[in-house]
Design an enzyme around this catalytic site. Structure first.
Site, PDB file in Angstrom:
ATOM      1  N   ASP A 345      41.112  19.815  32.326  1.00 48.06           N
ATOM      2  CA  ASP A 345      40.110  20.067  33.357  1.00 48.06           C
ATOM      3  C   ASP A 345      40.251  19.069  34.515  1.00 48.06           C
ATOM      4  O   ASP A 345      41.255  18.383  34.665  1.00 48.06           O
ATOM      5  CB  ASP A 345      38.704  20.024  32.729  1.00 48.06           C
ATOM      6  CG  ASP A 345      37.715  20.928  33.442  1.00 48.06           C
ATOM      7  OD1 ASP A 345      37.230  20.557  34.526  1.00 48.06           O
ATOM      8  OD2 ASP A 345      37.413  22.025  32.917  1.00 48.06           O
ATOM      9  N   ASP A 346      39.222  18.994  35.340  1.00 49.80           N
ATOM     10  CA  ASP A 346      39.197  18.193  36.563  1.00 49.80           C
ATOM     11  C   ASP A 346      39.585  16.739  36.278  1.00 49.80           C
ATOM     12  O   ASP A 346      39.223  16.174  35.244  1.00 49.80           O
ATOM     13  CB  ASP A 346      37.777  18.262  37.148  1.00 49.80           C
ATOM     14  CG  ASP A 346      37.697  17.751  38.569  1.00 49.80           C
ATOM     15  OD1 ASP A 346      38.719  17.326  39.124  1.00 49.80           O
ATOM     16  OD2 ASP A 346      36.584  17.793  39.131  1.00 49.80           O
ATOM     17  N   TRP A 456      39.532  28.470  37.442  1.00 45.58           N
ATOM     18  CA  TRP A 456      39.394  28.476  38.901  1.00 45.58           C
ATOM     19  C   TRP A 456      37.935  28.209  39.237  1.00 45.58           C
ATOM     20  O   TRP A 456      37.094  29.077  39.074  1.00 45.58           O
ATOM     21  CB  TRP A 456      39.859  29.823  39.430  1.00 45.58           C
ATOM     22  CG  TRP A 456      39.962  29.981  40.904  1.00 45.58           C
ATOM     23  CD1 TRP A 456      38.947  29.902  41.812  1.00 45.58           C
ATOM     24  CD2 TRP A 456      41.141  30.286  41.657  1.00 45.58           C
ATOM     25  NE1 TRP A 456      39.413  30.136  43.087  1.00 45.58           N
ATOM     26  CE2 TRP A 456      40.763  30.377  43.011  1.00 45.58           C
ATOM     27  CE3 TRP A 456      42.476  30.507  41.311  1.00 45.58           C
ATOM     28  CZ2 TRP A 456      41.691  30.683  44.021  1.00 45.58           C
ATOM     29  CZ3 TRP A 456      43.375  30.802  42.310  1.00 45.58           C
ATOM     30  CH2 TRP A 456      42.988  30.883  43.650  1.00 45.58           C
ATOM     31  N   ASP A 457      37.663  27.015  39.735  1.00 48.62           N
ATOM     32  CA  ASP A 457      36.274  26.603  39.967  1.00 48.62           C
ATOM     33  C   ASP A 457      35.890  26.782  41.437  1.00 48.62           C
ATOM     34  O   ASP A 457      36.741  26.979  42.317  1.00 48.62           O
ATOM     35  CB  ASP A 457      36.087  25.147  39.534  1.00 48.62           C
ATOM     36  CG  ASP A 457      34.719  24.880  38.924  1.00 48.62           C
ATOM     37  OD1 ASP A 457      33.769  25.624  39.236  1.00 48.62           O
ATOM     38  OD2 ASP A 457      34.596  23.920  38.144  1.00 48.62           O
ATOM     39  N   HIS A 458      34.576  26.673  41.691  1.00 51.78           N
ATOM     40  CA  HIS A 458      34.021  26.878  43.049  1.00 51.78           C
ATOM     41  C   HIS A 458      32.662  26.190  43.046  1.00 51.78           C
ATOM     42  O   HIS A 458      31.646  26.790  42.724  1.00 51.78           O
ATOM     43  CB  HIS A 458      33.888  28.380  43.312  1.00 51.78           C
ATOM     44  CG  HIS A 458      33.403  28.746  44.686  1.00 51.78           C
ATOM     45  ND1 HIS A 458      32.122  28.474  45.132  1.00 51.78           N
ATOM     46  CD2 HIS A 458      33.996  29.410  45.695  1.00 51.78           C
ATOM     47  CE1 HIS A 458      31.975  28.945  46.363  1.00 51.78           C
ATOM     48  NE2 HIS A 458      33.100  29.518  46.727  1.00 51.78           N
ATOM     49  N   ASN A 459      32.637  24.897  43.426  1.00 51.94           N
ATOM     50  CA  ASN A 459      31.487  24.052  43.112  1.00 51.94           C
ATOM     51  C   ASN A 459      30.508  23.828  44.251  1.00 51.94           C
ATOM     52  O   ASN A 459      29.687  22.910  44.166  1.00 51.94           O
ATOM     53  CB  ASN A 459      31.971  22.696  42.588  1.00 51.94           C
ATOM     54  CG  ASN A 459      32.236  22.730  41.094  1.00 51.94           C
ATOM     55  OD1 ASN A 459      31.399  23.196  40.325  1.00 51.94           O
ATOM     56  ND2 ASN A 459      33.399  22.273  40.689  1.00 51.94           N
ATOM     57  N   ASP A 523      27.267  25.746  32.942  1.00 51.64           N
ATOM     58  CA  ASP A 523      27.696  24.392  32.594  1.00 51.64           C
ATOM     59  C   ASP A 523      26.895  23.824  31.430  1.00 51.64           C
ATOM     60  O   ASP A 523      27.220  22.735  30.928  1.00 51.64           O
ATOM     61  CB  ASP A 523      27.556  23.464  33.804  1.00 51.64           C
ATOM     62  CG  ASP A 523      28.718  23.602  34.776  1.00 51.64           C
ATOM     63  OD1 ASP A 523      29.707  24.275  34.439  1.00 51.64           O
ATOM     64  OD2 ASP A 523      28.632  23.046  35.889  1.00 51.64           O
TER      65      ASP A 523
END
EC number: 3.2.1.22
Length: 729
Positions: A345-346, A456-459, A523
């Site tokens: 992850d990140d 594919w994230d979008h925060n 989350d």
């Protein structure tokens, strides 16, 4: 009416009757249960409700078309809102042609058909051409979209303000269900009466939204999972959008479409705008309506191709503290538990020690990964697992090399940058150079490292998201650019799977789901919240596309503590995974978790292919249920959770979806602390575990289980059991 075209779109159990008379736009007379009627009956029905007005010339009544027109006497929201230099704002469209799956349909013709009908129209005065497509899928899912073209030679552009379709619903559906939410608790249901006027749910966040309704349901009073007629509307778009219920004189309709910002779509001569698909699903009960969405996605998603691999994501194990030795050890531990996909992850890329820097610089951080990511990926694959990676390609930190090199690649409506959220800005993917850079970077990563899965994230929401230089709104073009990028990556990498994550469940819609293979519903892994998030998100998304992870005993979001069996039981009916520092597991925890992984792997094809069902949502003081029933009715799995507080010590649970004519053997996996021993009924206490052989357990009638049910203890809160039913004989 003799010259009217009548189209009867049919699936196995749904009818849509469309009438197009004279040169007017089409009207849907019926959308709902399948009508087994002959042609002459249809003609009589189409003509029966005609009203003459005054002497056939004045006060002519108007029945709203699929795109209602103000010029015809409609005083609700117009279907098409446009203007050209302050004029051409009230179009009156005339039908030129009608086609059934491409074959032209003559005036006066009546056809019964499965598939799509397209209406071609124009307005000579405003010089606008229109195509309206109405498609009934074989599953019974209805969808429609519109194409608007500026046919004028005038240099003045045609500005499109909105295109909102109207799908009629009988007024007997007088109760609505929609959703709200927030970060870490998405999909909170809201039930309320439908009253005259417009009930509108807008999302202006540039993504679907954590608080977005996702869908709107209208149903007969008291509709539930398996009873009451229900009509569900959904806008399949990941940018700004609108869902609405419009109640007018003797009529109710679902209204939906993209929400366009001022000046966002301005068509020059010959240019066109194509709306997102707007979907409608009818059913007796929410589950029946839900299954049509599931069938649509299962026909398209790569998640349907093969069993869903049990996944471990490292986020809650290490957060930003990346170290190759530590994460390699995590991979080794994961493989020993039966994990099949390992996701980094990140925190892996250059300068990423927290969330304030690095977004946009998609190369491995040399301090954490001196040899790049390939050694880890090879280690993971050597353990028999797939390798996945977190990315957030649409975002950029101001503290990044990319932002310093290309400050003009950041969306903004003014000279100054928009307000920061999570210390990040939005990268302008409508800029061809920025788009090409990100696409090439991702493509190289996938090839060089051997990535089989992208999270594919979008925060952040899109605020002041304008084109740099002009300031014009950019949400529409940004959204379609993301779609193009996802489509292109999938074309180049036919086996690549992609997860849609957006601060959890902030981007859940059929627009993104046609291009991705699962979502991160929230989350929060707290099982109390997660059970209901999975249930309600599952109205749109099938279980195998719902990421469903077991996290640490103490929730990182709520701080509540829950047992491992409870956490695993809640996560079981989904795409099962782990998000936990498994290095700290005690021996008994390791054994329990490995057992849950192995049992899930045994039954995942049923979870992946079966029909989801629910129950208990109308009574917060009773047990709630999520289930999966095999398409042939031969097997089923149910997760039952106890309520937070109940005056009763037990309540009957009905097992939806079963075949009344069959008997089913019952096996159960339940915690010892389900209730005081004298409160736990024999059918639970004496049942073998769900890992028993198929012929184990006492058999009960399917009719009894479905219609009457069995008593379940409600004495203790925060308990869960898995019930497995297998057809006997």
């Amino acid at each position: 009416m003799n010259e009217a075209r009548i189209v009867h779109l049919v699936s196995e159990d749904v009818s849509v009757i469309i009438v197009q008379d004279d040169d007017s736009l089409p009207v849907i007379l019926h959308w709902g249960v399948r009508l087994p009627v002959e042609d002459e009956t249809l003609r009589a029905f189409a003509a029966a409700e005609e009203r003459p007005g005054l002497e056939d010339v004045s006060d002519l009544p108007y029945r709203a078309s699929v795109l209602p027109e103000h010029s015809a006497g409609w005083f609700g929201r117009p279907g098409v809102e446009v203007q050209r230099d302050g004029a051409a704002w009230s179009p009156r469209f005339s039908i030129r042609a009608v086609a059934l799956d491409g074959a032209e349909m003559a005036a006066g013709e009546l056809r019964t058909h499965t598939g799509a009908v397209t209406f071609f129209a124009h307005d000579a005065f405003t010089e606008i051409e229109l195509e309206l497509e109405i498609d009934l899928q074989s599953s019974g899912l209805l969808r429609t979209r519109t194409r608007i073209r500026n046919a004028s030679s005038s240099p003045a552009p045609l500005e499109v303000g909105s295109v909102l379709v109207s799908l009629p619903i009988p007024v007997r559906a007088n109760e609505a269900l929609d959703f709200t939410g927030r970060w870490a608790h998405e999909r909170i249901p809201q039930r309320h009466p439908i009253v005259h006027g417009l009930h509108v749910r807008e999302s202006r966040r540039g993504r679907t939204g954590l608080d977005a309704t996702m869908l709107v349901a209208a149903g007969t009073p008291g509709f539930g999972s398996d009873d009451g007629e229900v009509w569900v509307g959904h806008v399949g778009f990941s940018g700004n959008h609108e869902h609405a219920l419009e109640r007018t004189d003797s009529a109710l309709a679902f209204r939906g479409g993209e929400l366009l910002l001022p000046g966002e779509v301005r068509l020059r001569s010959g240019e066109e705008y194509v709306t997102p698909w707007v979907f409608g699903s009818y059913g007796v009960g929410l589950d029946a309506a839900s299954h049509r969405f599931h069938d649509f996605l299962r026909a398209r998603s790569r998640s349907s191709r093969r069993p869903r691999p049990v996944t471990l994501n490292v986020w809650e194990a290490v957060y930003f503290d990346h170290d190759e030795a530590t994460i390699s050890a995590l991979a080794t531990e994961a493989s020993q538990l039966g994990v099949e996909r390992f996701v980094l992850d990140d925190g892996w890329f250059r300068g990423r020690r927290d969330d304030r820097a690095g977004l946009g610089d998609w190369t491995p951080d040399p301090a954490a990964w001196p040899g790049g990511l390939r050694p880890l990926a090879e280690h993971v694959r050597g353990l028999g697992m797939e390798f996945g990676l977190w990315v957030e390609p649409e975002m950029i930190n101001e503290d990044s090399d990319l932002a310093r090199a290309h400050p003009d690649w950041i969306l903004r409506a003014r000279p100054e940058l928009p307000a920061l959220f999570r210390f990040q800005q939005v990268l302008d993917l409508t800029n061809p150079e920025a788009y090409a850079h990100i696409l090439a970077t991702l493509d190289d990563l996938i090839r060089d490292v051997g990535i089989s899965y992208l999270k594919w994230d979008h925060n952040r929401d899109l605020i002041d998201a304008g084109h740099p230089g002009t300031g014009r709104p950019a949400v529409h073009e940004q959204t379609t650019a993301v779609y193009r990028m996802l489509d292109e990556l999938r074309r180049r990498h036919p086996d690549l799977e992609i997860e849609s994550c957006a601060s959890g469940g902030g981007r859940v819609d059929l627009g993104i789901l046609e291009r991705t293979d699962r979502i991160h519903p929230s989350d929060s892994h707290d099982p109390i919240d997660r059970f209901h998030i999975l249930r309600w998100t599952g109205l749109l998304v099938p279980p195998e596309m719902l990421g469903s992870h077991v996290a640490s005993a103490v929730s990182s979001v709520t701080g509540r503590t829950h047992s491992l069996p409870y956490r695993c039981a809640v996560a079981f009916l989904g795409h099962f995974g782990i998000e936990w520092d498994i290095r700290s597991l005690a021996a008994d925890e390791r054994e329990q978790l490995a057992w849950w992984v192995s049992v899930h792997r045994r039954f995942r094809r049923l979870i992946q292919d079966g029909r989801p069902v629910g129950g208990g949502e109308l009574d917060p003081s009773g047990p709630a249920m999520r289930g999966i029933v095999a398409a042939d009715g031969a097997a089923a799995l149910y997760t039952i959770v106890t309520p937070p507080v109940a005056a009763d010590t037990r309540a009957r649970v009905r097992f939806s979806g079963l075949d009344d004519k069959r008997d089913y053997r019952v096996t159960v996996s339940a915690p010892e602390s389900l209730g005081p021993p004298w409160q736990v009924p024999d059918w639970i206490r004496d049942a073998p575990g769900i890992d028993a052989d198929d012929d184990a357990g006492v058999a009960f009638s399917g009719a009894v289980l479905r219609l009457v049910g069995l008593e379940f203890p409600t004495f203790h809160p925060e308990r869960a059991a898995i019930v497995r039913l297998t057809a006997a004989g």
